[in-house]
Design a protein around this motif. Structure first.
Motif, mmCIF file in Angstrom:
data_model
loop_
_atom_site.group_PDB
_atom_site.id
_atom_site.type_symbol
_atom_site.label_atom_id
_atom_site.label_comp_id
_atom_site.label_asym_id
_atom_site.label_seq_id
_atom_site.Cartn_x
_atom_site.Cartn_y
_atom_site.Cartn_z
ATOM 1 N N ARG A 92 -70.178 -55.321 34.925
ATOM 2 C CA ARG A 92 -70.120 -53.917 34.525
ATOM 3 C C ARG A 92 -69.852 -53.049 35.746
ATOM 4 O O ARG A 92 -70.633 -53.037 36.696
ATOM 5 N N PRO A 93 -68.748 -52.269 35.720
ATOM 6 C CA PRO A 93 -68.427 -51.435 36.878
ATOM 7 C C PRO A 93 -69.245 -50.145 36.884
ATOM 8 O O PRO A 93 -70.092 -49.924 36.012
ATOM 9 N N ARG A 94 -68.958 -49.262 37.851
ATOM 10 C CA ARG A 94 -69.756 -48.046 38.004
ATOM 11 C C ARG A 94 -69.001 -46.764 37.690
ATOM 12 O O ARG A 94 -69.599 -45.805 37.227
ATOM 13 N N THR A 95 -67.714 -46.688 37.962
ATOM 14 C CA THR A 95 -66.999 -45.426 37.817
ATOM 15 C C THR A 95 -66.594 -45.186 36.367
ATOM 16 O O THR A 95 -66.426 -46.128 35.575
ATOM 17 N N ILE A 96 -66.411 -43.928 35.992
ATOM 18 C CA ILE A 96 -66.102 -43.599 34.614
ATOM 19 C C ILE A 96 -64.772 -44.196 34.184
ATOM 20 O O ILE A 96 -64.631 -44.683 33.058
ATOM 21 N N ASP A 97 -63.761 -44.208 35.050
ATOM 22 C CA ASP A 97 -62.475 -44.781 34.662
ATOM 23 C C ASP A 97 -62.607 -46.268 34.351
ATOM 24 O O ASP A 97 -62.040 -46.762 33.365
ATOM 25 N N ALA A 98 -63.342 -46.979 35.183
ATOM 26 C CA ALA A 98 -63.529 -48.409 34.948
ATOM 27 C C ALA A 98 -64.385 -48.659 33.711
ATOM 28 O O ALA A 98 -64.112 -49.579 32.925
ATOM 29 N N LEU A 99 -65.419 -47.858 33.529
ATOM 30 C CA LEU A 99 -66.299 -48.038 32.374
ATOM 31 C C LEU A 99 -65.572 -47.782 31.060
ATOM 32 O O LEU A 99 -65.809 -48.476 30.061
ATOM 33 N N LEU A 100 -64.682 -46.784 31.036
ATOM 34 C CA LEU A 100 -63.920 -46.521 29.816
ATOM 35 C C LEU A 100 -63.093 -47.738 29.419
ATOM 36 O O LEU A 100 -62.995 -48.085 28.237
ATOM 37 N N GLY A 101 -62.509 -48.418 30.387
ATOM 38 C CA GLY A 101 -61.765 -49.629 30.094
ATOM 39 C C GLY A 101 -62.659 -50.804 29.752
ATOM 40 O O GLY A 101 -62.334 -51.614 28.877
ATOM 41 N N PHE A 102 -63.784 -50.901 30.417
ATOM 42 C CA PHE A 102 -64.733 -51.992 30.204
ATOM 43 C C PHE A 102 -65.246 -52.004 28.772
ATOM 44 O O PHE A 102 -65.466 -53.062 28.181
ATOM 45 N N MET A 120 -59.864 -40.582 28.713
ATOM 46 C CA MET A 120 -59.332 -41.769 28.054
ATOM 47 C C MET A 120 -59.173 -42.896 29.061
ATOM 48 O O MET A 120 -58.946 -42.652 30.253
ATOM 49 N N PRO A 121 -59.303 -44.145 28.611
ATOM 50 C CA PRO A 121 -59.143 -45.276 29.516
ATOM 51 C C PRO A 121 -57.683 -45.525 29.854
ATOM 52 O O PRO A 121 -56.782 -45.141 29.107
ATOM 53 N N PHE A 122 -57.451 -46.185 30.974
ATOM 54 C CA PHE A 122 -56.085 -46.535 31.339
ATOM 55 C C PHE A 122 -55.985 -47.938 31.942
ATOM 56 O O PHE A 122 -54.889 -48.404 32.255
ATOM 57 N N THR A 123 -57.121 -48.614 32.116
ATOM 58 C CA THR A 123 -57.070 -49.987 32.638
ATOM 59 C C THR A 123 -58.165 -50.805 31.980
ATOM 60 O O THR A 123 -59.245 -50.288 31.679
ATOM 61 N N TRP A 124 -57.858 -52.088 31.725
ATOM 62 C CA TRP A 124 -58.768 -52.946 30.976
ATOM 63 C C TRP A 124 -58.898 -54.309 31.639
ATOM 64 O O TRP A 124 -57.913 -54.831 32.171
ATOM 65 N N PRO A 125 -60.092 -54.920 31.577
ATOM 66 C CA PRO A 125 -60.211 -56.308 32.019
ATOM 67 C C PRO A 125 -59.566 -57.218 30.976
ATOM 68 O O PRO A 125 -59.834 -57.098 29.783
ATOM 69 N N TRP A 139 -68.787 -38.013 28.626
ATOM 70 C CA TRP A 139 -68.312 -36.685 28.997
ATOM 71 C C TRP A 139 -69.006 -36.159 30.254
ATOM 72 O O TRP A 139 -68.325 -35.627 31.146
ATOM 73 N N PRO A 140 -70.336 -36.277 30.373
ATOM 74 C CA PRO A 140 -70.959 -35.837 31.631
ATOM 75 C C PRO A 140 -70.389 -36.544 32.854
ATOM 76 O O PRO A 140 -70.176 -35.915 33.904
ATOM 77 N N MET A 141 -70.121 -37.842 32.764
ATOM 78 C CA MET A 141 -69.556 -38.563 33.905
ATOM 79 C C MET A 141 -68.123 -38.106 34.193
ATOM 80 O O MET A 141 -67.716 -38.003 35.350
ATOM 81 N N TRP A 142 -67.373 -37.843 33.140
ATOM 82 C CA TRP A 142 -65.993 -37.368 33.298
ATOM 83 C C TRP A 142 -65.968 -36.020 34.013
ATOM 84 O O TRP A 142 -65.196 -35.804 34.956
ATOM 85 N N VAL A 143 -66.824 -35.108 33.581
ATOM 86 C CA VAL A 143 -66.896 -33.785 34.203
ATOM 87 C C VAL A 143 -67.383 -33.901 35.642
ATOM 88 O O VAL A 143 -66.866 -33.232 36.550
ATOM 89 N N ALA A 144 -68.376 -34.772 35.865
ATOM 90 C CA ALA A 144 -68.897 -34.952 37.221
ATOM 91 C C ALA A 144 -67.836 -35.495 38.170
ATOM 92 O O ALA A 144 -67.915 -35.281 39.388
ATOM 93 N N SER A 145 -66.826 -36.169 37.623
ATOM 94 C CA SER A 145 -65.743 -36.691 38.461
ATOM 95 C C SER A 145 -64.691 -35.622 38.765
ATOM 96 O O SER A 145 -63.694 -35.908 39.429
ATOM 97 N N GLY A 146 -64.919 -34.394 38.257
ATOM 98 C CA GLY A 146 -64.043 -33.270 38.580
ATOM 99 C C GLY A 146 -62.916 -33.037 37.602
ATOM 100 O O GLY A 146 -61.973 -32.302 37.909
ATOM 101 N N ARG A 147 -63.011 -33.626 36.387
ATOM 102 C CA ARG A 147 -61.916 -33.521 35.430
ATOM 103 C C ARG A 147 -62.331 -32.839 34.139
ATOM 104 O O ARG A 147 -63.518 -32.704 33.832
#
Length: 343
Positions: free
Chosen positions: A102-112, A88-93, A75-83
């Motif tokens: 391991r990626p860095r951005t919250i969107d990538a991490l949610l999928g990871f 929720m995730p939307f892309t997966w390896p 949640w802190p990372m999500w808020v820090a991204s301005g949302r």
């Protein structure tokens, strides 16, 4: 029977999920736990206790440490991204993509760290997840200290969460953590009996190569039912765990006669294993009116389940999992517990 419950579960409320191409309010809602708690009180099942706080050491013995450490940062990372809203995730390896970096951005991490879009976050989600973990371990400690049985009224549920992934409304695998805690406290063998409609894929994945925790799952056939990619009858464990994983996939429309036959076989497997402790992943989405499930158990069947489990004569921890027909969830969940008490 004592119940452990935390009001912090309500912080995980108002989350949205992706269903059949639409973003809709989550089926896993806070009223589920409240209706069960009210039924416990009206039926005078026993004392309702708050959880003690536990550290995450047992969780990190069944989940990867980096995954557990990620959960409170979402949640802190999500808020820090301005949302705001629901994270929720939307892309997966997947096959052919790099799932080892391991990626860095919250969107990538949610999928990871997930296998579907069903484990989503709002501001109070982590507090609810941690309280659910604490509820499970507090109830486990009651059983470990001599109670015949205890009920962990966990929310969010846990059995779809694997060693390094969330999904299916699940973040920390409460039943798996409790089983590991019992082992750490000296139990030589633990059995997990999962009676939720949906296969406990996370629990299977965690213990698949271990012989000290037997896992038996009764569930909808994964050829047509979520979570689809585990839960077949030929999945019996691997390595040291060969022969200690038992799956009972059943077709849509299965009613008491077919379902109870599977329970009888799982019962025999657990009895032969002779564990020191039994952990029951208690899902009541096997109910005929459940909105996202396809079995046909009736409310009068749930006390029968409890009575059969009681006949094993083992110290037993019940851990709440699924069940989404909220009007009847209290009747059915407490029916299992009351049946156990009468057994």
């Amino acid at each position: 029977m004592k119940t452990v419950y935390s009001p912090l579960h309500a912080g995980h409320s108002g989350q949205m999920e992706l269903v059949a191409g639409a973003i809709v309010p989550g089926f896993e809602k806070s009223s589920r736990a409240e209706i069960i708690r009210a039924r416990i009180e009206s039926e005078k099942l026993g004392e309702v206790l708050p959880p003690r706080e536990f550290d995450l050491s047992a969780a990190k013995r069944v989940h990867r440490a980096d995954y557990v450490d990620f959960l409170p940062t979402v949640w802190p990372m999500w808020v820090a991204s301005g949302r705001s809203g629901t994270a929720m995730p939307f892309t997966w390896p997947t096959r052919g993509l790099r799932g080892d970096v391991r990626p860095r951005t919250i969107d990538a991490l949610l999928g990871f760290y997930s296998f579907d879009a069903g484990a989503n976050f709002v501001e109070g989600t982590w507090a609810a997840v941690k309280s659910s973990h604490d509820v499970a371990l507090t109830a486990a400690a009651l059983v470990g200290n001599g109670e015949r049985a205890a009920f962990a009224l966990c929310r969010p549920p846990g059995h779809h969460a694997g060693s390094g992934f969330m999904g299916g409304y699940c973040y920390i695998n409460n039943a798996a953590v409790a089983a590991q805690w019992f082992r750490d406290q000296g139990a030589s063998k633990v059995a997990i009996l999962d009676i939720d409609y949906h296969h406990g894929n996370g629990t299977q994945e965690i213990f698949y190569e271990r012989s000290d925790v037997l896992v038996a799952n009764l569930h909808g056939d994964p050829m047509g039912e979520y979570p689809f990619f585990l839960g077949h009858a030929d999945e019996t464990g691997a390595g040291e765990g060969e022969g200690f994983n038992h799956n009972y996939p059943m077709p849509p429309g299965t009613a008491w006669d077919g379902w109870s036959a599977a329970l009888d076989d799982a019962y025999a497997k657990v009895a032969a294993y002779a564990p020191d402790i039994l952990v029951v992943s208690l899902g009541v989405d096997t109910f005929e009116k459940d909105p996202i499930s396809q079995f046909k158990l009736r409310s009068e069947d749930y006390p029968k389940i409890g009575r059969r489990i009681a006949k094993l004569g083992m110290p037993t921890l019940f851990v709440m999992e699924g069940g989404y027909a909220v009007e009847e969830i209290g009747i059915n969940a407490v029916g299992v517990l009351s049946g156990f008490e009468d057994g």
